[in-house]
Design a protein around this motif. Structure first.
Motif, PDB file in Angstrom:
ATOM      1  N   GLU A 244       6.030  -6.049  10.994  1.00  0.00           N
ATOM      2  CA  GLU A 244       6.170  -4.616  11.263  1.00  0.00           C
ATOM      3  C   GLU A 244       5.570  -4.302  12.625  1.00  0.00           C
ATOM      4  O   GLU A 244       4.488  -4.783  12.968  1.00  0.00           O
ATOM      5  CB  GLU A 244       5.440  -3.787  10.188  1.00  0.00           C
TER       6      GLU A 244
ATOM      7  N   HIS B  17       6.864   3.078  12.801  1.00  0.00           N
ATOM      8  CA  HIS B  17       6.725   1.673  12.418  1.00  0.00           C
ATOM      9  C   HIS B  17       8.060   1.170  11.923  1.00  0.00           C
ATOM     10  O   HIS B  17       8.986   1.944  11.706  1.00  0.00           O
ATOM     11  CB  HIS B  17       5.597   1.465  11.397  1.00  0.00           C
TER      12      HIS B  17
ATOM     13  N   HIS C 222      10.492  -1.373   9.326  1.00  0.00           N
ATOM     14  CA  HIS C 222      10.619  -1.997   8.002  1.00  0.00           C
ATOM     15  C   HIS C 222      11.535  -3.214   8.140  1.00  0.00           C
ATOM     16  O   HIS C 222      12.754  -3.062   8.094  1.00  0.00           O
ATOM     17  CB  HIS C 222      11.210  -0.998   6.992  1.00  0.00           C
TER      18      HIS C 222
ATOM     19  N   SER D 261       7.579   3.935   2.057  1.00  0.00           N
ATOM     20  CA  SER D 261       7.097   3.338   0.812  1.00  0.00           C
ATOM     21  C   SER D 261       5.997   4.227   0.239  1.00  0.00           C
ATOM     22  O   SER D 261       5.495   5.134   0.908  1.00  0.00           O
ATOM     23  CB  SER D 261       6.534   1.945   1.119  1.00  0.00           C
TER      24      SER D 261
ATOM     25  N   ASP E 271       3.160   3.979   2.474  1.00  0.00           N
ATOM     26  CA  ASP E 271       3.277   4.857   3.656  1.00  0.00           C
ATOM     27  C   ASP E 271       2.811   6.266   3.300  1.00  0.00           C
ATOM     28  O   ASP E 271       2.118   6.921   4.074  1.00  0.00           O
ATOM     29  CB  ASP E 271       4.732   4.919   4.147  1.00  0.00           C
TER      30      ASP E 271
HETATM   31 ZN   LIG Z   1       6.453   1.635   5.906  1.00  0.00          ZN
END
Ligand SMILES: [Zn+2]
Length: 155
Positions: free
Chosen positions: A24, A100, A102, A110, A113
């Motif tokens: 990531e 960021h 994935h 997520s 997150d």
């Molecule tokens: Zn994430």
């Protein structure tokens, strides 16, 4: 609210995501917040310090290091974050959010997150499929922190 970026900002996020694949990438978004739109003027790529397992675990331990790593988690060095924030403020810029990637996952936040986000800021997520930058979305955490709402991305 919407977030507005220039084509070269999007390109730099996409390039960063592809370069860091299968890990990531992460970075910060600086600019000016208006009433209806956050206008990005700078994209600042930062190091994902999940690469430094010991230091990252000291800062924010992973619950399951067997399943979690720099491949599906990112962490910005708090000192670096502070440096970027101070530098932005000195130049009259606001921190508008973060981005960021994935790797091989959809551009949707997520639970992790959500648990590590703050309201108001924009969270741009870039899906990188097999090393190729793919879908890019932006999200804002609701005031009660229970959900992420999709935020329009304007060019
Ligand atoms: Zn994430």
């Amino acid at each position: 609210m919407a977030i507005q970026l220039k084509a070269d900002h999007l390109e730099s996020i996409r390039t960063h995501g592809a370069r860091e694949y299968p890990n990531e990438c992460c970075g910060m978004l600086l600019g000016h917040a208006g009433d209806a739109v956050k206008e990005v003027s700078e994209v600042v790529p930062l190091r994902n310090i999940r690469h430094d397992f010991t230091r990252a675990q000291e800062l924010l331990p992973l619950e399951d290091p067997g399943r979690e790593s720099e491949k599906n988690r990112f962490l910005i060095d708090p000192q670096e974050q502070l440096r970027v924030e101070k530098d932005a403020r000195a130049r009259g810029l606001d921190v508008l959010g973060y981005y960021h990637s994935h790797p091989d996952h959809p551009a949707r936040p997520s639970n992790y997150d959500r648990e590590h986000a703050w309201p108001w800021y924009s969270y741009i997520i870039l899906s990188v499929e097999q090393g190729e930058a793919s879908e890019l979305t932006s999200w804002v955490l609701s005031g009660d922190r229970l959900r992420f709402d999709l935020e329009p991305v304007k060019l």
